[in-house]
Write a protein that holds these residues in place. Structure first.
Motif, PDB file in Angstrom:
ATOM      1  N   LYS B 221      21.953  62.741  46.965  1.00  0.00           N
ATOM      2  CA  LYS B 221      22.070  63.515  48.200  1.00  0.00           C
ATOM      3  C   LYS B 221      22.884  62.787  49.261  1.00  0.00           C
ATOM      4  CE  LYS B 221      18.055  66.162  46.923  1.00  0.00           C
ATOM      5  NZ  LYS B 221      16.611  66.241  46.825  1.00  0.00           N
ATOM      6  N   SER B 222      23.127  61.483  49.053  1.00  0.00           N
ATOM      7  CA  SER B 222      23.947  60.710  49.995  1.00  0.00           C
ATOM      8  C   SER B 222      25.432  60.809  49.646  1.00  0.00           C
ATOM      9  CB  SER B 222      23.515  59.245  49.986  1.00  0.00           C
ATOM     10  OG  SER B 222      23.983  58.593  48.802  1.00  0.00           O
ATOM     11  N   LEU B 223      25.743  61.393  48.496  1.00  0.00           N
ATOM     12  CA  LEU B 223      27.133  61.448  48.021  1.00  0.00           C
ATOM     13  C   LEU B 223      27.745  62.803  48.358  1.00  0.00           C
ATOM     14  CD1 LEU B 223      26.478  59.775  44.553  1.00  0.00           C
ATOM     15  CD2 LEU B 223      27.464  58.685  46.582  1.00  0.00           C
ATOM     16  N   LYS B 224      29.075  62.876  48.205  1.00  0.00           N
ATOM     17  CA  LYS B 224      29.778  64.110  48.586  1.00  0.00           C
ATOM     18  C   LYS B 224      30.045  65.018  47.387  1.00  0.00           C
ATOM     19  CE  LYS B 224      32.160  62.171  52.626  1.00  0.00           C
ATOM     20  NZ  LYS B 224      31.772  60.741  52.538  1.00  0.00           N
ATOM     21  N   ARG B 225      29.270  64.851  46.314  1.00  0.00           N
ATOM     22  CA  ARG B 225      29.502  65.634  45.113  1.00  0.00           C
ATOM     23  C   ARG B 225      28.450  66.721  44.974  1.00  0.00           C
ATOM     24  NH1 ARG B 225      33.448  66.347  43.181  1.00  0.00           N
ATOM     25  NH2 ARG B 225      33.548  65.642  41.035  1.00  0.00           N
ATOM     26  N   PRO B 226      28.792  67.824  44.256  1.00  0.00           N
ATOM     27  CA  PRO B 226      27.772  68.845  43.983  1.00  0.00           C
ATOM     28  C   PRO B 226      26.561  68.232  43.284  1.00  0.00           C
ATOM     29  CG  PRO B 226      29.959  69.611  43.315  1.00  0.00           C
ATOM     30  CD  PRO B 226      30.102  68.159  43.655  1.00  0.00           C
ATOM     31  N   LEU B 227      25.394  68.785  43.521  1.00  0.00           N
ATOM     32  CA  LEU B 227      24.158  68.240  42.945  1.00  0.00           C
ATOM     33  C   LEU B 227      23.909  68.847  41.571  1.00  0.00           C
ATOM     34  CD1 LEU B 227      21.773  68.212  46.037  1.00  0.00           C
ATOM     35  CD2 LEU B 227      22.758  66.230  44.844  1.00  0.00           C
ATOM     36  N   VAL B 228      23.957  68.008  40.557  1.00  0.00           N
ATOM     37  CA  VAL B 228      23.668  68.428  39.180  1.00  0.00           C
ATOM     38  C   VAL B 228      22.397  67.711  38.741  1.00  0.00           C
ATOM     39  CG1 VAL B 228      24.463  68.432  36.790  1.00  0.00           C
ATOM     40  CG2 VAL B 228      26.088  68.886  38.648  1.00  0.00           C
ATOM     41  N   ALA B 229      21.294  68.448  38.683  1.00  0.00           N
ATOM     42  CA  ALA B 229      19.993  67.851  38.382  1.00  0.00           C
ATOM     43  C   ALA B 229      19.711  67.854  36.892  1.00  0.00           C
ATOM     44  CB  ALA B 229      18.893  68.624  39.105  1.00  0.00           C
ATOM     45  N   VAL B 230      19.017  66.815  36.449  1.00  0.00           N
ATOM     46  CA  VAL B 230      18.474  66.791  35.096  1.00  0.00           C
ATOM     47  C   VAL B 230      17.157  67.561  35.150  1.00  0.00           C
ATOM     48  CG1 VAL B 230      17.668  65.357  33.202  1.00  0.00           C
ATOM     49  CG2 VAL B 230      19.539  64.551  34.655  1.00  0.00           C
ATOM     50  N   ARG B 231      17.129  68.730  34.503  1.00  0.00           N
ATOM     51  CA  ARG B 231      15.952  69.585  34.632  1.00  0.00           C
ATOM     52  C   ARG B 231      15.000  69.451  33.443  1.00  0.00           C
ATOM     53  NH1 ARG B 231      15.631  75.786  36.967  1.00  0.00           N
ATOM     54  NH2 ARG B 231      13.865  76.400  35.681  1.00  0.00           N
TER      55      ARG B 231
END
Lengths: 131, 384
Positions: B221-231
């Motif tokens: 969440k501190s980075l500028k990339r889209p969030l891709v979660a391991v679900r």
């Protein structure tokens, strides 16, 4: 037919040397569990189903092709890799020794044919019954 | 404990090379690491966990950790062949969830085109019994295909559709080794390698590599990339196990797939995109069945008529061209499966193959030898 494939010598260890000693006598050994009674292949000191101790017993050396694939390219081709389901139950990863690879089929009856290797003990291939 | 939402894939990099005679394998690992770090916006000193498999030169992770100058508090070199890197994402998520690291680096690289290598690690208990049979990946997977055809009536034409779909996608990938779109007839007319697999049923051999960064939620969440979660994730290993009740038409993905979907709380029908390890066409077909995209035996009908082609088919798969056309670095395709899934979830796939609103994807792989002993790993990933 191209040059027959050279069969590399198996490198037995202290656990399975007796399998290859038997092979040299023309006998195919499979594992049989002393506890649960199930057979298995390759034979090993402990049963892969219940971890019991095993006794290695001689197979009748007959069975049928479960599946196969004939390699068409590269050194030694054509040769056929197959699983043969022995009449005792276990499937053996092996080769089918034949000059007529195109006629082989799943379900075909085969019997063991011990085949020389490059400076080592013979190994259990299978051949169509009658060949 | 679940890994769901405990870790994110913040960096993904696929090395552009497909032939690297002028670089060492450690060098390629390091270049992949640098690429993934740049992608995420992180630096080497942020890395506190390192994951690699048998392609990494040296002894476990120790040589590469020292070569790259990493300082880690967690390492894992679990080896399940080409599926290792899918599994590593899961293990990295577990380690992050347990607080053992917060930025995990996974690397793969190798040069099988420039420097071929052999098989059979020393001392394997099966070696004396199987070392002489001439088993290669081609005939091992060929036996699986032959048995599938025998039991279910699957045809070479149906398998060929998998290659057609991959090639349709690969035409848009400038790095792909094979960019020509092929037809079913092209596949059937290509030379037989090991029955019933033709040359075009087989993946490419390529030098190269890839890397992934799996990070803790606060890092992502501190980075500028889209969030891709391991679900969700699953893994399994299968072998002939004594040869009783042998079943070559079902893979370990029948365990890893349902486990991943259960942890993710979703089903195959929810997936917008699928990365499916395509060492051979049959590998894809068996995994589709085992993951539950269709019933066992119906994979042939599922893949036929372009159903895996993005934009027109019902399940877009391997939109980078996959191992069949794009890349199969060091004969291990797991990492590129995760990388293309991340591209799709970020909306960064090629526009011609990008799946609209791609918020859920699966990446699954088979490593080792499907007809003999193999590992499977499955990941469900979510764009948040």
């Amino acid at each position: 037919m191209s040059d027959p494939r050279k069969i590399p010598a198996p490198q037995p260890n202290v656990e399975n040397q007796r399998f290859f000693d038997a092979a040299a006598q023309g006998k195919l050994l499979i594992g049989q569990c002393d506890a649960c009674g199930q057979p298995h292949y390759y034979p090993r000191a402990t049963c892969p189903f219940c971890f019991g101790a095993t006794t290695w017993v001689e197979s009748g050396g007959k069975g049928e092709i479960y599946s196969l694939s004939t390699m068409r390219r590269g050194a030694g081709a054509p040769y056929t890799l197959a699983y043969v389901t022995l009449d005792e139950g276990p499937a053996v990863l092996t080769n089918i020794a034949t000059d007529d690879h195109d006629s082989l089929a799943i379900g075909q009856r085969v019997s063991v044919r011990f085949t020389p290797t490059e400076g080592g003990p013979p190994v259990p291939m299978f051949a169509p019954e009658g060949e | 404990m679940t890994i769901r939402n405990k870790a994110y894939i913040a960096g993904a990099f696929e090395h552009p090379t497909r032939l690297a005679p002028d670089k060492s394998t450690p060098q390629l690992h390091a270049e992949c690491a640098a690429g993934a770090l740049a992608d995420a916006g992180l630096s080497l000193k942020d890395v506190d966990g390192y994951f690699c498999a048998g392609d990494a030169p040296g002894f476990g992770g120790m040589s590469m950790i020292d070569y790259m100058g990493l300082k880690v508090r967690h390492t894992d070199s679990t080896e399940t062949g080409g599926s290792s890197y899918i599994l590593h994402v899961s293990h990295a998520a577990q380690a992050i969830a347990a607080g053992h690291c917060s930025v995990a680096l996974i690397t793969l690289a190798g040069r099988p085109r420039s420097e071929p290598f052999g098989r059979f690690p020393g001392g394997a208990p099966e070696a004396p019994f199987e070392g002489w049979v001439g088993s290669t990946t081609h005939n091992s997977y060929g036996m699986c295909a032959a048995r599938h055809m025998h039991e279910y009536g699957t045809t070479s034409e149906q398998l060929a559709w998998i290659k057609v779909a991959a090639s349709t996608h690969a035409q848009y990938n400038e790095h792909a080794m094979l960019r020509d779109v092929v037809t079913v007839d092209d596949v059937l007319n290509s030379p037989m390698i090991s029955d019933p697999l033709h040359r075009l049923d087989c993946c490419v051999v390529s030098d190269g590599g890839g890397a992934l960064l799996v990070v803790a939620p606060e890092v992502a969440k501190s980075l500028k990339r889209p969030l891709v979660a391991v679900r969700g994730a699953g893994e399994a290993v299968k072998g002939p196990r004594g040869g009783m009740n042998l079943d070559l038409t079902t893979s370990a993905a029948a365990v890893s797939g349902p486990a991943a979907f259960a942890e993710a709380g979703c089903t195959p029908a929810d997936m917008k995109y699928a990365s499916i390890y395509d060492s051979f066409t049959i590998t894809v077909l068996i995994q589709l069945e085992d993951l539950g995209f269709c019933k066992k035996g119906e994979g042939g009908r599922f893949v036929a008529e372009g159903n895996l082609i993005s934009g027109t088919g019902k399940l877009p798969f391997n939109t980078d061209g996959g191992g069949l056309c794009n890349n199969h670095p060091t004969n291990r395709g797991g990492i590129t499966k995760v990388i293309e899934a991340v591209r799709q979830l970020r909306g960064e796939a090629h526009p011609a193959v990008q799946v609209p609103n791609c918020d859920l994807a699966v990446a699954t792989g088979i490593g080792g030898s499907l007809g003999v002993r193999h590992g499977a790993a499955t990941l469900v990933l979510e764009r948040q």
